[in-house]
Write an enzyme that holds these catalytic residues in place. Structure first.
Site, PDB file in Angstrom:
ATOM      1  N   HIS A  17       0.847  -1.204   0.000  1.00  0.00           N
ATOM      2  CA  HIS A  17       0.000   0.000   0.000  1.00  0.00           C
ATOM      3  C   HIS A  17       0.880   1.251   0.000  1.00  0.00           C
ATOM      4  CE1 HIS A  17      -3.000  -2.707   2.352  1.00  0.00           C
ATOM      5  NE2 HIS A  17      -3.509  -2.547   1.154  1.00  0.00           N
ATOM      6  N   LYS A  41     -15.857  -7.801   4.924  1.00  0.00           N
ATOM      7  CA  LYS A  41     -14.924  -8.880   5.249  1.00  0.00           C
ATOM      8  C   LYS A  41     -14.516  -8.768   6.706  1.00  0.00           C
ATOM      9  CE  LYS A  41     -11.026  -6.389   3.106  1.00  0.00           C
ATOM     10  NZ  LYS A  41     -10.069  -6.416   2.011  1.00  0.00           N
ATOM     11  N   ARG A  90      -2.325  -5.738  -8.550  1.00  0.00           N
ATOM     12  CA  ARG A  90      -1.359  -6.833  -8.519  1.00  0.00           C
ATOM     13  C   ARG A  90      -1.596  -7.724  -9.733  1.00  0.00           C
ATOM     14  NH1 ARG A  90      -3.089  -7.732  -2.492  1.00  0.00           N
ATOM     15  NH2 ARG A  90      -4.891  -6.857  -3.563  1.00  0.00           N
ATOM     16  N   SER A 128      -2.954  -7.834   2.808  1.00  0.00           N
ATOM     17  CA  SER A 128      -3.084  -7.769   4.272  1.00  0.00           C
ATOM     18  C   SER A 128      -3.498  -9.129   4.829  1.00  0.00           C
ATOM     19  CB  SER A 128      -4.129  -6.719   4.657  1.00  0.00           C
ATOM     20  OG  SER A 128      -3.742  -5.456   4.188  1.00  0.00           O
TER      21      SER A 128
END
Ligand code: ADP
Length: 161
Positions: A17, A41, A90, A128
């Site tokens: 990040h 989530k 990504r 993460s």
């Protein structure tokens, strides 16, 4: 002045990040980091913990500010007068979801453009959730190179390392 918004859960902030933030901060006059209050989530950190970790990580950048938000990202973008949404991509995991979200965002608000920065090679496989999984399974040495030192301390406090 172009204001950009970088939204995310940041549970917790990683060097992946921060790489995107450093690069975006050099492209736009003001970068607002939006810490999303209630993503769909499981979260390990509260909103204020995520905001604090992020604020500590970016305090060397004078044109970056950190704010939490709830509700539609696009509404928050309008609220902070951002005309650009920054997202990190990504290699394999992000494209489809990000493409879908950017089309939906465009449908809601034509005045906001999504801008994607490619994740740097060393952070392509960093998320993460994977970070927390590796940390919990005993890879504490490994995760030290992937997050700032104060995030390591925060992970320890939550018994995630
Ligand atoms: P979200 O819950 O919106 O997916 P995240 O906190 O996981 O929020 O990520 C926020 C943004 O940062 C997303 O655009 C995501 O693709 C990007 N991102 C996450 N990890 C990395 C990384 N390792 N390198 C580059 N960008 C990343």
């Amino acid at each position: 002045m172009t204001i950009a918004l970088y939204p995310g859960s940041f549970d917790p902030v990683t060097n992946g990040h921060l790489d995107i933030i450093n690069r975006a901060a050099s492209l736009f006059e003001l970068l607002v980091i939006g810490v999303y209050d209630t993503p769909p989530k499981y979260l390990s950190f509260t909103t204020s913990e995520r905001v604090d970790m992020m604020a500590k990580s970016v305090n060397h950048l004078s044109n970056v500010k950190v704010v939490s938000y709830t509700g539609l990202t696009i509404s928050f973008a309008h609220q902070v007068k951002a005309t650009v949404l920054v997202r990190g991509l990504r290699m394999s995991s992000d494209f489809e979801r990000e493409f879908e979200m950017s089309l939906m965002n465009k449908k809601i608000a034509q005045d906001i453009e999504s801008v994607f920065l490619m994740a740097s090679l060393e952070y392509q496989f960093l998320s993460s959730s994977l970070l927390k999984e590796v940390a919990t399974l005993g890879g504490s040495q490994m995760v030290k190179s992937l997050v700032p030192p104060h995030v390591i301390e925060a992970l320890k406090k939550k018994n995630l390392i």
